[in-house]
Design a protein around this motif. Structure first.
Motif, PDB file in Angstrom:
ATOM      1  N   PRO A  95       0.824  -1.217   0.000  1.00  0.00           N
ATOM      2  CA  PRO A  95       0.000   0.000   0.000  1.00  0.00           C
ATOM      3  C   PRO A  95       0.852   1.258   0.000  1.00  0.00           C
ATOM      4  CG  PRO A  95      -0.791  -1.572   1.638  1.00  0.00           C
ATOM      5  CD  PRO A  95       0.519  -2.100   1.144  1.00  0.00           C
ATOM      6  N   HIS A  96       0.353   2.283  -0.617  1.00  0.00           N
ATOM      7  CA  HIS A  96       1.006   3.599  -0.646  1.00  0.00           C
ATOM      8  C   HIS A  96       0.587   4.344   0.610  1.00  0.00           C
ATOM      9  CE1 HIS A  96       2.452   7.205  -3.078  1.00  0.00           C
ATOM     10  NE2 HIS A  96       1.910   7.761  -2.008  1.00  0.00           N
ATOM     11  N   ARG A  97       1.545   4.599   1.491  1.00  0.00           N
ATOM     12  CA  ARG A  97       1.247   5.245   2.771  1.00  0.00           C
ATOM     13  C   ARG A  97       1.149   6.751   2.588  1.00  0.00           C
ATOM     14  NH1 ARG A  97       1.818   2.826   7.569  1.00  0.00           N
ATOM     15  NH2 ARG A  97       2.626   4.737   8.535  1.00  0.00           N
ATOM     16  N   VAL A  98      -0.006   7.306   2.940  1.00  0.00           N
ATOM     17  CA  VAL A  98      -0.238   8.746   2.892  1.00  0.00           C
ATOM     18  C   VAL A  98      -0.378   9.222   4.333  1.00  0.00           C
ATOM     19  CG1 VAL A  98      -1.737  10.605   2.098  1.00  0.00           C
ATOM     20  CG2 VAL A  98      -1.404   8.570   0.669  1.00  0.00           C
ATOM     21  N   ALA A  99       0.600   9.978   4.803  1.00  0.00           N
ATOM     22  CA  ALA A  99       0.602  10.445   6.196  1.00  0.00           C
ATOM     23  C   ALA A  99       0.271  11.927   6.253  1.00  0.00           C
ATOM     24  CB  ALA A  99       1.955  10.182   6.833  1.00  0.00           C
ATOM     25  N   PHE A 100      -0.683  12.278   7.095  1.00  0.00           N
ATOM     26  CA  PHE A 100      -1.059  13.671   7.332  1.00  0.00           C
ATOM     27  C   PHE A 100      -0.519  14.100   8.690  1.00  0.00           C
ATOM     28  CE2 PHE A 100      -4.204  12.390   4.236  1.00  0.00           C
ATOM     29  CZ  PHE A 100      -4.462  13.541   3.490  1.00  0.00           C
ATOM     30  N   LEU A 101       0.190  15.227   8.725  1.00  0.00           N
ATOM     31  CA  LEU A 101       0.616  15.802   9.997  1.00  0.00           C
ATOM     32  C   LEU A 101      -0.456  16.756  10.484  1.00  0.00           C
ATOM     33  CD1 LEU A 101       2.690  16.345  12.237  1.00  0.00           C
ATOM     34  CD2 LEU A 101       3.691  18.107  10.763  1.00  0.00           C
ATOM     35  N   VAL A 102      -1.025  16.460  11.664  1.00  0.00           N
ATOM     36  CA  VAL A 102      -2.054  17.312  12.257  1.00  0.00           C
ATOM     37  C   VAL A 102      -1.559  17.809  13.611  1.00  0.00           C
ATOM     38  CG1 VAL A 102      -3.968  16.191  11.061  1.00  0.00           C
ATOM     39  CG2 VAL A 102      -3.222  15.298  13.266  1.00  0.00           C
ATOM     40  N   PRO A 148      -8.578  16.434   1.128  1.00  0.00           N
ATOM     41  CA  PRO A 148      -7.590  15.570   0.482  1.00  0.00           C
ATOM     42  C   PRO A 148      -7.695  14.105   0.909  1.00  0.00           C
ATOM     43  CG  PRO A 148      -6.580  17.606   1.223  1.00  0.00           C
ATOM     44  CD  PRO A 148      -7.962  17.587   1.803  1.00  0.00           C
ATOM     45  N   ALA A 149      -7.960  13.857   2.202  1.00  0.00           N
ATOM     46  CA  ALA A 149      -8.077  12.470   2.653  1.00  0.00           C
ATOM     47  C   ALA A 149      -9.213  11.753   1.939  1.00  0.00           C
ATOM     48  CB  ALA A 149      -8.283  12.432   4.174  1.00  0.00           C
ATOM     49  N   GLU A 150     -10.302  12.463   1.706  1.00  0.00           N
ATOM     50  CA  GLU A 150     -11.436  11.869   1.005  1.00  0.00           C
ATOM     51  C   GLU A 150     -11.065  11.498  -0.426  1.00  0.00           C
ATOM     52  OE1 GLU A 150     -15.227  10.303   1.150  1.00  0.00           O
ATOM     53  OE2 GLU A 150     -14.156  11.320   2.782  1.00  0.00           O
ATOM     54  N   VAL A 151     -10.215  12.319  -1.067  1.00  0.00           N
ATOM     55  CA  VAL A 151      -9.773  12.001  -2.425  1.00  0.00           C
ATOM     56  C   VAL A 151      -9.028  10.669  -2.442  1.00  0.00           C
ATOM     57  CG1 VAL A 151      -8.200  12.700  -4.280  1.00  0.00           C
ATOM     58  CG2 VAL A 151      -9.697  14.397  -3.209  1.00  0.00           C
ATOM     59  N   PHE A 152      -8.081  10.492  -1.523  1.00  0.00           N
ATOM     60  CA  PHE A 152      -7.322   9.244  -1.493  1.00  0.00           C
ATOM     61  C   PHE A 152      -8.204   8.056  -1.130  1.00  0.00           C
ATOM     62  CE2 PHE A 152      -3.917  12.411  -0.587  1.00  0.00           C
ATOM     63  CZ  PHE A 152      -3.140  12.159  -1.711  1.00  0.00           C
ATOM     64  N   LYS A 153      -9.129   8.275  -0.202  1.00  0.00           N
ATOM     65  CA  LYS A 153     -10.041   7.187   0.161  1.00  0.00           C
ATOM     66  C   LYS A 153     -10.913   6.787  -1.020  1.00  0.00           C
ATOM     67  CE  LYS A 153     -14.022   7.633   1.518  1.00  0.00           C
ATOM     68  NZ  LYS A 153     -15.367   7.509   0.876  1.00  0.00           N
ATOM     69  N   GLU A 154     -11.428   7.794  -1.740  1.00  0.00           N
ATOM     70  CA  GLU A 154     -12.283   7.522  -2.892  1.00  0.00           C
ATOM     71  C   GLU A 154     -11.497   6.824  -3.997  1.00  0.00           C
ATOM     72  OE1 GLU A 154     -16.133   7.571  -4.502  1.00  0.00           O
ATOM     73  OE2 GLU A 154     -15.418   8.200  -2.517  1.00  0.00           O
ATOM     74  N   ALA A 155     -10.224   7.186  -4.144  1.00  0.00           N
ATOM     75  CA  ALA A 155      -9.398   6.536  -5.167  1.00  0.00           C
ATOM     76  C   ALA A 155      -9.289   5.041  -4.932  1.00  0.00           C
ATOM     77  CB  ALA A 155      -8.007   7.177  -5.188  1.00  0.00           C
ATOM     78  N   ASN A 156      -9.341   4.609  -3.674  1.00  0.00           N
ATOM     79  CA  ASN A 156      -9.281   3.179  -3.383  1.00  0.00           C
ATOM     80  C   ASN A 156     -10.478   2.432  -3.958  1.00  0.00           C
ATOM     81  OD1 ASN A 156      -6.865   3.456  -2.024  1.00  0.00           O
ATOM     82  ND2 ASN A 156      -7.788   3.517   0.020  1.00  0.00           N
ATOM     83  N   ARG A 157     -11.614   3.119  -4.101  1.00  0.00           N
ATOM     84  CA  ARG A 157     -12.795   2.483  -4.687  1.00  0.00           C
ATOM     85  C   ARG A 157     -12.590   2.163  -6.165  1.00  0.00           C
ATOM     86  NH1 ARG A 157     -17.179   5.772  -5.208  1.00  0.00           N
ATOM     87  NH2 ARG A 157     -18.381   3.896  -5.666  1.00  0.00           N
ATOM     88  N   PHE A 158     -11.638   2.863  -6.793  1.00  0.00           N
ATOM     89  CA  PHE A 158     -11.414   2.687  -8.227  1.00  0.00           C
ATOM     90  C   PHE A 158     -10.119   1.935  -8.527  1.00  0.00           C
ATOM     91  CE2 PHE A 158     -14.211   6.376  -7.854  1.00  0.00           C
ATOM     92  CZ  PHE A 158     -15.218   6.021  -8.725  1.00  0.00           C
ATOM     93  N   GLY A 159      -9.546   1.295  -7.519  1.00  0.00           N
ATOM     94  CA  GLY A 159      -8.392   0.440  -7.774  1.00  0.00           C
ATOM     95  C   GLY A 159      -7.082   0.886  -7.152  1.00  0.00           C
ATOM     96  N   ALA A 160      -7.037   2.064  -6.550  1.00  0.00           N
ATOM     97  CA  ALA A 160      -5.812   2.498  -5.883  1.00  0.00           C
ATOM     98  C   ALA A 160      -5.662   1.760  -4.549  1.00  0.00           C
ATOM     99  CB  ALA A 160      -5.833   4.008  -5.657  1.00  0.00           C
ATOM    100  N   ASP A 161      -4.507   1.894  -3.927  1.00  0.00           N
ATOM    101  CA  ASP A 161      -4.279   1.240  -2.638  1.00  0.00           C
ATOM    102  C   ASP A 161      -3.526   2.205  -1.724  1.00  0.00           C
ATOM    103  OD1 ASP A 161      -4.115  -0.555  -0.583  1.00  0.00           O
ATOM    104  OD2 ASP A 161      -2.654  -1.881  -1.535  1.00  0.00           O
ATOM    105  N   TYR A 162      -4.251   3.212  -1.245  1.00  0.00           N
ATOM    106  CA  TYR A 162      -3.679   4.190  -0.337  1.00  0.00           C
ATOM    107  C   TYR A 162      -3.991   3.801   1.102  1.00  0.00           C
ATOM    108  CZ  TYR A 162      -3.017   7.281  -4.373  1.00  0.00           C
ATOM    109  OH  TYR A 162      -2.618   7.822  -5.566  1.00  0.00           O
ATOM    110  N   ARG A 163      -3.003   3.882   1.968  1.00  0.00           N
ATOM    111  CA  ARG A 163      -3.194   3.653   3.396  1.00  0.00           C
ATOM    112  C   ARG A 163      -3.025   5.003   4.096  1.00  0.00           C
ATOM    113  NH1 ARG A 163      -2.049  -1.012   5.966  1.00  0.00           N
ATOM    114  NH2 ARG A 163      -2.933  -1.892   4.052  1.00  0.00           N
ATOM    115  N   ILE A 164      -4.114   5.553   4.605  1.00  0.00           N
ATOM    116  CA  ILE A 164      -4.099   6.885   5.196  1.00  0.00           C
ATOM    117  C   ILE A 164      -3.807   6.783   6.691  1.00  0.00           C
ATOM    118  CG2 ILE A 164      -5.466   8.967   5.634  1.00  0.00           C
ATOM    119  CD1 ILE A 164      -7.136   8.173   3.141  1.00  0.00           C
TER     120      ILE A 164
END
Length: 328
Positions: A4-11, A23-39
């Protein structure tokens, strides 16, 4: 099985919730279409934080305790354009940035990157209202207040609030191509690319930047203002080199000519403008083509269709997806 592609947000306390959620919603939604992002959400200490709205945000851990992220994003806040970024927060950005594949900021998150020294000597943007303050704090930065987002090597910065969605879509496009990114944009009912920005078009985001600093200067110039005077003579004069030398640089590093490169950027800009509903004549003018006819010839060569036919096909595709049922 791919990793998985790790996407880390600093809060941190005071973050703007939409800077994170969009932005987090974009990466999450991309997983529905075949991406593999781990937020993952990280804070400087691993403790939960409180957003500017008073909403508590739980995190997955402390910055120093997490594996290297593939993409590291710093969320913005209303606090730090008005106050200095504390050293512990700047250090929390330095740690993952040193090992991340790419680093980005959302809106005023650029102030954290700047405090960490991660924008020194680079092009950058932030919310237009505080762009002058960012330039003052980072005098070596080339701040572009009109840009939707800016890429400088593996560092990305975005403008105010919802521009973080534009940036996230561009990163998804970089990873998975325009078709998947367009699916995500349609699912979220947002523009894939907005007209009017300087660096938001897909072509400059694909592939590494030129190795030569001189050529990098020229490609950044063309990307930032596709409609400018980018004749071979004007570009060579900008670098104070001969036209022959500039042509050789383009051939050796990008396997193209300066004229073809400029044409490609203008083509991508025109196509984005058509996607967003501009007329063909407007698109030709805004993208910097000498005339509609010159733009038509480029579309015919690249796509084997006219600009009008391209726009009709895009609109038909949008109508076809309009009936897709999505709860929300």
């Amino acid at each position: 099985m791919s990793t998985p592609h790790r996407v880390a947000f600093l809060v941190y306390d005071g973050v703007t919730l939409l800077d994170l959620a969009g932005p987090a919603e974009v990466f999450k939604e991309a997983n529905r279409f075949g991406a593999d992002y781990r937020i993952v959400l990280l804070s400087p200490t691993g403790a939960e934080v409180t957003s500017s709205l008073g909403v508590r945000i739980g995190v997955d851990g402390a910055v120093a305790a997490e594996p290297a992220p593939d993409t590291f994003l710093v969320v913005g806040s209303d606090v730090y354009p008005r106050a200095r970024v504390p050293e512990d927060l700047a250090q929390a950005a330095r740690i993952p940035a040193a090992v991340a594949g790419r680093v980005a900021s959302i809106c005023t998150g650029a102030f954290v990157l700047a405090a960490a020294g991660l924008l020194d000597g680079k092009r950058a943007t932030t919310h237009w209202q505080v762009a002058a303050e960012l330039a003052a704090r980072c005098p070596t930065c080339r701040v572009e207040p009109d840009a939707i987002y800016v890429r400088d090597g593996t560092t990305y910065t975005s403008a105010g609030v919802t521009a973080g969605i534009d940036l996230a879509l561009a990163l998804v496009e970089e990873d998975h191509g325009p078709d998947l990114a367009r699916d995500v944009a349609r699912a979220l009912v947002v523009y894939m690319q907005r007209a009017g920005g300087q660096s938001q078009f897909s072509a400059p985001l694909q592939g590494p930047p030129p190795r030569s600093p001189a050529l990098r200067t020229i490609t950044d110039l063309v990307t930032a203002n596709p409609s400018g005077d980018h004749s071979l003579g004007a570009l060579a004069k900008h670098l104070n080199v001969s036209t022959r030398h500039l042509t050789r640089l383009f051939h050796d590093e990008l396997s193209t000519t300066p004229a073809r490169y400029v044409e490609g950027i203008r083509f991508d800009m025109a196509r984005a403008l058509l996607d967003q509903g501009h007329t063909a004549t407007q698109a030709a003018d805004l993208a910097g083509f000498p005339s509609y006819e010159s733009m038509r010839r480029v579309f015919a060569r690249k796509l084997s269709i006219s600009p009008a036919a391209y726009q009709r096909r895009f609109r038909t595709a949008r109508r076809a997806t309009a009936g897709d049922g999505l709860a929300g």
